[in-house]
Design a protein around this motif. Structure first.
Motif, mmCIF file in Angstrom:
data_model
loop_
_atom_site.group_PDB
_atom_site.id
_atom_site.type_symbol
_atom_site.label_atom_id
_atom_site.label_comp_id
_atom_site.label_asym_id
_atom_site.label_seq_id
_atom_site.Cartn_x
_atom_site.Cartn_y
_atom_site.Cartn_z
ATOM 1 N N ASP A 170 41.476 37.539 34.898
ATOM 2 C CA ASP A 170 41.726 37.165 36.488
ATOM 3 C C ASP A 170 43.204 36.973 36.546
ATOM 4 N N GLY A 186 40.902 35.482 40.909
ATOM 5 C CA GLY A 186 39.812 36.477 41.126
ATOM 6 C C GLY A 186 39.699 37.231 42.393
ATOM 7 N N THR A 224 34.530 43.627 36.270
ATOM 8 C CA THR A 224 33.554 43.244 37.491
ATOM 9 C C THR A 224 32.736 44.354 38.508
#
Length: 535
Positions: A170, A186, A224
């Motif tokens: 991230d 993030g 993600t």
């Protein structure tokens, strides 16, 4: 010897963090979710090297969760709790506590005085030692941070970006100078911009470590992606604080136009590495935005809420103008050109103002998904109102998107609207080379993020049109960003990054505090590389 006598808490010297916080995300979230609220304290030490974390609150904290996991309470006395260190990270942590908890602070705890040097305490604070019950043990000695070579501007920017990557890939969006911590990991559109810059810098071998870092960030992005058919291939990120579906964390949504930022990073990484999965993920994200994220007329159709798996129309902001930049990455796709022309024509027709700038936000649910709570509450009473604020960073995103549409062969009407916008941007530049956060609101101050974004936007406009007239404004902007570096106020590894001192430094999350922003550095690096390459 009892735990209370043996364990040692390490606290910043009294007064160092007091009165320096300013309005925070904590304040904005109070009362939004029943009896729970979120707080975002930093730790300032390596949790893997700690015996625990001392939690201290102004009121009863209730049941505590730490970064989505239940807190392990190992000792309690009044409003002081010793928590297990496992769920914590050294920088910003997301805690859920009761509404009555008051101010919350965290302090690292070691098992013995001899362990102080191994705790990885953040430099910059004068630390002091206490027992768990508050008995003072005197000052703590913290080694000075290692010196980082100054190098040239590009090296300083690249090293700074490397320092803002978390262990899991991230990207930390901000370094908060007031509380000396990294914040907001993030946020996917920030991550996309940073990945684009990392990949560009890696291809130039500006500093060691860029290749591994770019791949780590790209792989984290891929991990993600959503798999639900309602938003297949979308990249979720934090919502605006007003939109929450859980009392224990910030909800996530997919913003369709953010695919442009994310895809630009993935596509650049795919080109640099020769690994096709990054390019395919970029294409899928843009195709989702073009097919599900736009109305037939070219407006934004909605935002996708991950937890409820639903699309909701909330209104449109001029950040959405960036979409054409991403779509231009795939010039051979018929859907790409069609969607970019549709989106560009819509935003110029709907929000272009008489002086050439693009209005901040508007409400237009025609052809969109079912409406949710509007981004701007005033639309409930005045749905036809275009928010008048002249948000200058939004002008950068729109100009980038229009330049992308022009690279795909957009018609002359779009070129004329883009030219008027570019002229407005150049005319709005301040004498020192900066741009304000918001034109007409000088009290908010000059904004490094806006200046970096507009510099890159003008370079991309010049490339798309062969119009070199804006390039002197770009040069002035880069000189301003040079003047924003404050190496004595930030960790050595961030010394090459500009400090943003505008009132809206951390966007809506933390106001009135100086910050280093990762995507400011990324945009500046990309602008400097583009200037070197020429139009």
């Amino acid at each position: 010897m009892s735990m209370m006598e043996r364990y040692v808490a390490v606290l910043p010297q009294a007064g160092d963090r007091a009165n320096g916080r300013g309005p925070s995300l904590t304040d904005r979230l109070k009362g939004l979710c029943g009896r729970k609220r979120l707080v975002f304290p930093a730790l300032g030490a390596d949790p893997a090297r700690l015996a625990g974390v001392l939690f201290e609150s102004g009121g009863a904290p209730g049941r505590i969760t730490v970064n989505g996991r239940p807190a392990d309470v190992r000792w309690r006395r009044g409003r002081r709790l010793l928590l297990g260190p496992e769920p914590f990270c050294r920088d910003e942590n997301l805690l859920s506590v009761s509404r009555g908890a008051g101010d919350v602070v965290l302090f690292p705890v070691v098992e013995a005085l001899a362990d102080i040097g191994k705790a990885g305490l953040a430099p910059g604070w004068p630390w002091r030692l206490q027992t768990l019950d508050g008995a003072d043990l005197g000052p703590a000695s913290v080694p000075a941070p290692a010196r980082v070579p100054a190098g040239d501007v590009l090296s300083g920017l690249a090293r700074g970006l490397l320092a803002m990557i978390a262990e899991n890939g991230d990207v930390w969006s901000f370094y908060d100078l007031t509380e000396k911590t990294l914040r907001l990991a993030g946020w996917r559109w920030d991550t996309g911009i940073v990945l684009e810059a990392l990949s560009a810098a890696a291809s130039r071998r500006i500093v060691p470590g860029l290749d591994a870092a770019a791949r780590a960030v790209g792989d984290r992005l891929l991990a993600t992606r959503l798999t639900h058919p309602n938003c297949l291939g979308g990249f979720p990120e934090w919502t605006d604080p007003r939109y929450r579906e859980s009392p224990h964390g910030v909800s996530q949504w997919v913003v369709p136009f953010n695919a442009a930022f994310i895809a630009s990073g993935l596509k650049r990484l795919g080109k640099y590495t020769g690994v096709p999965v990054y390019t395919l993920a970029a294409r899928d994200a843009l195709l989702l935005a073009a097919s599900s994220g736009l109305t037939p007329s070219g407006g934004i159709s909605g935002y996708y809420f991950e937890q409820s798996q639903t699309w909701r129309y909330l209104g449109q902001i001029n950040d959405s103008g960036i979409l054409g930049r991403g779509l231009a990455l795939f010039p051979g796709e018929s859907w790409s050109a069609e969607a970019s022309f549709r989106a560009a024509g819509y935003i110029l027709k709907k929000a272009a103002r008489p002086d050439g700038h693009i209005g901040r936000a508007w409400w237009d649910p025609v052809g969109a998904c079912k409406s949710g709570d509007p981004l701007f509450p005033e639309w409930k009473s005045h749905p036809r109102r275009v928010v008048p604020k002249v948000f200058l960073r939004g002008q950068a995103w729109v100009l980038m998107g229009l330049a992308g549409a022009l690279r795909l062969g957009a018609p002359g009407l779009i070129e004329r609207g883009a030219r008027r916008l570019a002229d407005f941007i150049v005319a709005s530049q301040q004498a020192d080379g900066s741009w304000l956060y918001s034109q007409g609101q000088p009290a908010l101050g000059a904004c490094a993020k806006t200046t970096a974004a507009l510099a890159l936007a003008l370079v991309e406009w010049s490339r798309a049109t062969r119009d070199t007239r804006p390039l002197p404004a770009v040069a002035r902007a880069l000189c301003y960003l040079d003047a924003c570096r404050r190496p004595s106020d930030v960790p050595p590894e961030l010394a090459g990054l500009a400090v943003d001192a505008s009132s809206e430094g951390c966007i809506i999350y933390f106001r009135d505090r100086p910050v280093v922003c990762a995507y400011t550095a990324a945009l500046e690096l990309l602008a400097r590389l583009a200037v070197e390459e020429g139009t």
